[in-house]
Design an enzyme around this catalytic site. Structure first.
Site, PDB file in Angstrom:
ATOM      1  N   GLU A  51       0.829  -1.212   0.000  1.00 27.32           N
ATOM      2  CA  GLU A  51       0.000   0.000   0.000  1.00 27.32           C
ATOM      3  C   GLU A  51       0.863   1.262   0.000  1.00 27.32           C
ATOM      4  O   GLU A  51       0.547   2.233  -0.667  1.00 27.32           O
ATOM      5  CB  GLU A  51      -0.957   0.012   1.196  1.00 27.32           C
ATOM      6  CG  GLU A  51      -2.119  -0.945   1.058  1.00 27.32           C
ATOM      7  CD  GLU A  51      -3.002  -0.646  -0.148  1.00 27.32           C
ATOM      8  OE1 GLU A  51      -3.025   0.494  -0.626  1.00 27.32           O
ATOM      9  OE2 GLU A  51      -3.660  -1.589  -0.632  1.00 27.32           O
ATOM     10  N   TYR A 133      -6.776   6.680   3.937  1.00 29.96           N
ATOM     11  CA  TYR A 133      -6.909   5.696   2.854  1.00 29.96           C
ATOM     12  C   TYR A 133      -6.118   4.415   3.174  1.00 29.96           C
ATOM     13  O   TYR A 133      -6.632   3.300   3.070  1.00 29.96           O
ATOM     14  CB  TYR A 133      -6.435   6.279   1.503  1.00 29.96           C
ATOM     15  CG  TYR A 133      -6.233   5.164   0.518  1.00 29.96           C
ATOM     16  CD1 TYR A 133      -7.329   4.561  -0.080  1.00 29.96           C
ATOM     17  CD2 TYR A 133      -4.959   4.636   0.275  1.00 29.96           C
ATOM     18  CE1 TYR A 133      -7.171   3.475  -0.912  1.00 29.96           C
ATOM     19  CE2 TYR A 133      -4.789   3.555  -0.561  1.00 29.96           C
ATOM     20  CZ  TYR A 133      -5.895   2.978  -1.160  1.00 29.96           C
ATOM     21  OH  TYR A 133      -5.734   1.890  -1.968  1.00 29.96           O
ATOM     22  N   ASP A 151      -9.879   5.013  -3.339  1.00 33.02           N
ATOM     23  CA  ASP A 151      -8.695   5.529  -4.034  1.00 33.02           C
ATOM     24  C   ASP A 151      -9.153   6.205  -5.331  1.00 33.02           C
ATOM     25  O   ASP A 151     -10.349   6.357  -5.569  1.00 33.02           O
ATOM     26  CB  ASP A 151      -7.679   4.397  -4.294  1.00 33.02           C
ATOM     27  CG  ASP A 151      -8.192   3.370  -5.293  1.00 33.02           C
ATOM     28  OD1 ASP A 151      -9.378   3.451  -5.703  1.00 33.02           O
ATOM     29  OD2 ASP A 151      -7.413   2.481  -5.679  1.00 33.02           O
TER      30      ASP A 151
END
Ligand code: SF4
Length: 355
Positions: A51, A133, A151
């Site tokens: 990520e 996020y 996203d």
């Protein structure tokens, strides 16, 4: 325009998850339904690593870095014990070096706390480099916990699905609300990844494959026959331009490089020294006043680099250092080792232009 109240939520969840089961991507850090059936479980360290790498780059670009990091530092404790120089060198090419620094800071905090990533949202948000996020993505992908992961791909899908009339930056609350309403409480991890896959592989920025989309019958942009009209584009502002002269100082096969200040753009990375990056062109006489020493500087190529908020033209000058000249900071590095150094892409281009 539609709102979440206009959407058949339960039906859309089923359609998206069925599509994901058949068409979703297999990614090295991902546990798909069939992986779970064979007993595999997600590694939160690997999910976190992916990520962070994917925050500003694509899956094909990040994947070799992901494997390199896992091979070299298979557990968060290994990464926590690495030096900044080692991690920066391995990160070079992924850009946004503040993330590499946060990566190390986060690894050290998690390692000091016993080595297990937390699954709690507040605890994740307290870690360096993890924003809303990334916390949501880790909760969903690593722990299969309910989290609305939004996203750029998801934003595109939602703006098209509901034909949101404003640019994304003005539609964030609606997008979040609609995404949260759609998120599946039963398979939260799969749903979050399915939604991202839909944007990455079907609802692509250009030429989306609407006939393959599980949400085609609900989509307003498709009904309007104009999916590419969404997300509505914001008026463009010109990217400022800066210029500078870079000084490549050689001693035979070696080049002098120094470290940038730890905070700020390319913080802590190696660089060739340069004049200030400013909007105006410096005269040669002015540039020479910033040179590390007086010399007959040889003008080499010019390097252009596009940063998020500005572009830079770096005109490279080179000179050989006298035998008795030693820099006050930095050190000498073999040019042949350039690919192993913590040199950002701009500086690699600058060195190459000076050879
Ligand atoms: Fe995107 Fe087309 Fe699906 Fe609408 S129907 S969400 S535009 S791929």
């Amino acid at each position: 325009m539609k709102t979440e109240a206009d959407l058949p939520i339960a039906d859309m969840r089923i359609r998206l998850l069925d599509w994901y089961d058949a068409e979703g991507r297999s990614l090295p850090w991902r546990i798909r339904p069939e992986d779970r059936e064979s007993g595999r479980v997600a590694d939160p360290y690997a999910v976190w690593l992916s990520e962070i790498m994917l925050q500003q780059t694509t899956v094909p670009h990040a994947t070799p870095y992901y494997f390199k990091f896992l091979e070299r530092w298979p557990a968060v404790q290994d990464l926590a014990a690495a030096s900044e120089d080692e991690v920066f060198a391995a990160w070079a090419g992924l850009g946004y070096y503040a993330r590499a620094r946060n990566l190390m800071a986060c690894a050290r905090v998690v390692s000091d706390a016993g080595g297990a990533f937390p699954s709690d949202e507040a605890a994740l948000l307290a870690l360096p480099g993890i924003g809303p996020y990334t916390a949501a993505a880790i909760r969903a992908a690593a722990f299969d916990l309910p989290a609305s992961v939004v996203d750029g791909n998801v934003e595109r899908v939602i703006t098209r699905l509901c034909a949101l009339p404003l640019p994304v930056r003005h539609s964030k609350p609606e997008i979040k609300r609609i995404a949260a309403a759609l998120a599946s409480p039963d398979r939260p991890g799969d749903y979050a990844q399915a939604n991202m896959d839909l944007g990455a592989t079907v609802c692509t920025p250009r030429s989306p494959s609407c006939p393959s989309c599980p949400w085609q019958t609900q989509c307003v942009a498709r009904a309007q026959d104009n999916p590419e009209a969404y997300p509505v584009k914001a008026a463009k502002t010109a990217r400022p331009h800066r210029q500078a002269v870079g000084f490549a100082v050689f001693r035979g096969p070696q080049i002098w490089l120094r470290k940038r200040p730890p905070r700020g753009l390319l913080g802590g990375m190696l660089e060739v020294p340069s004049t200030e990056w400013c909007p105006d062109v410096l005269s040669d006489a002015e540039a020479k006043t910033h040179a590390p020493f007086a010399a007959d500087w040889d003008t080499r190529g010019q390097v252009r680099h596009v940063f998020t908020h500005f572009t830079l033209d770096l005109q490279m000058w080179r000179a050989e250092a006298a035998d008795d000249w030693e820099p006050e900071t930095g050190g000498w590095y073999a040019v042949s080792d350039m690919d192993q150094l913590a040199l950002p892409s701009l500086m690699k281009k600058a060195v190459r232009a000076s050879l």
